[in-house]
Design a protein around this motif. Sequence first.
Motif, mmCIF file in Angstrom:
data_model
loop_
_atom_site.group_PDB
_atom_site.id
_atom_site.type_symbol
_atom_site.label_atom_id
_atom_site.label_comp_id
_atom_site.label_asym_id
_atom_site.label_seq_id
_atom_site.Cartn_x
_atom_site.Cartn_y
_atom_site.Cartn_z
ATOM 1 N N SER A 133 32.304 46.370 46.504
ATOM 2 C CA SER A 133 32.677 47.658 45.936
ATOM 3 C C SER A 133 34.044 47.538 45.270
ATOM 4 O O SER A 133 35.034 47.255 45.931
ATOM 5 C CB SER A 133 32.717 48.725 47.031
ATOM 6 N N TRP A 134 34.097 47.726 43.957
ATOM 7 C CA TRP A 134 35.354 47.570 43.230
ATOM 8 C C TRP A 134 35.742 48.818 42.449
ATOM 9 O O TRP A 134 36.903 48.981 42.059
ATOM 10 C CB TRP A 134 35.274 46.379 42.257
ATOM 11 N N ARG A 135 34.815 49.713 42.183
ATOM 12 C CA ARG A 135 35.132 50.914 41.410
ATOM 13 C C ARG A 135 35.970 51.865 42.255
ATOM 14 O O ARG A 135 35.675 52.087 43.426
ATOM 15 C CB ARG A 135 33.865 51.596 40.916
#
Length: 304
Positions: free
Chosen positions: A64-66
């Motif tokens: 998860s990077w957003r």
Amino acid sequence: MWSLVEGANLGWFRRAALVATAILVGWLSSAGAVGAAPALWLVRDQDSEIYLFGTLHALPAGLSWRTPLYDAAYARAHTVWFEADLSGADPRTIGDIVRRYGVDPGAPLSRKLPAADLRALSQQVDLARIDHLRPWAVALMLSVRGAAAGGAQVQKGADLAVTRTATRDAKPMRAFETLEDQARMFASLSNAAEVQYLSDVIREQGRRRARLTLAASGESLQQAWISGDVERLAPGLVGDMRRENPSLYDALLRRRNLAWTDALVRQMAGSGVELVNVGALHLIGEDGLPALLQARGFEVTRVQ
């Protein structure tokens, strides 16, 4: 995978095109960390804003990077930019590009590489199946394979993730380059720079701990990217390329960044909000997009 440059397998070259500007599996952007999140800059003048986001082209599934800030920038953006236009990436077109820029039947790869590198390469691939390829094409192929071996997938990378979202949302999308532009860039390298590029990748792939993990700290590039901790790590990575293979640095980064800066300056002449997603390597140092746009007189701030 090997059939890409022999028979223009669309899937492989689509992935290769997306990592064409990253050499290994994504490099890092510079500037001081602002929170634990991938780096994001805001460029503005009186009536225009452009967000610059440095991507990793290949990531493991489930990462998860957003962030809320990135999602807000995406929501505000009238247009979303990427490095390459993949709209014309049909097998016939890809095959033509590979034949024109990635194949050299008159000078086999086995006659170009130093003996030690050729021996090392023969332990990694079947030489008979790639001997007709130019060094840059083999280097790119090895880089993609190295990324996959480390668990990263281009289909899960930030670029394709945002592309899918923008397509779903019917957001206007633009690209700085075509696939042919990218192939032409690699093919324009001098023989010495091209061979050195492949030699460096061969040696990198032969190490147990390639640059996916930094020997000094054990911290992976992916960890540094996701946390925004790039101030210490980035200069050495880009500096190595600039020092050891200046022709590659000039072609891969400096000249392209200058062209992209010109395109963004033209966009800033209008009004509105845009979001630019390019490999994080393009945002580093004095030749990176933030520095080049600041030198053109725009206000540039790292916001994440």
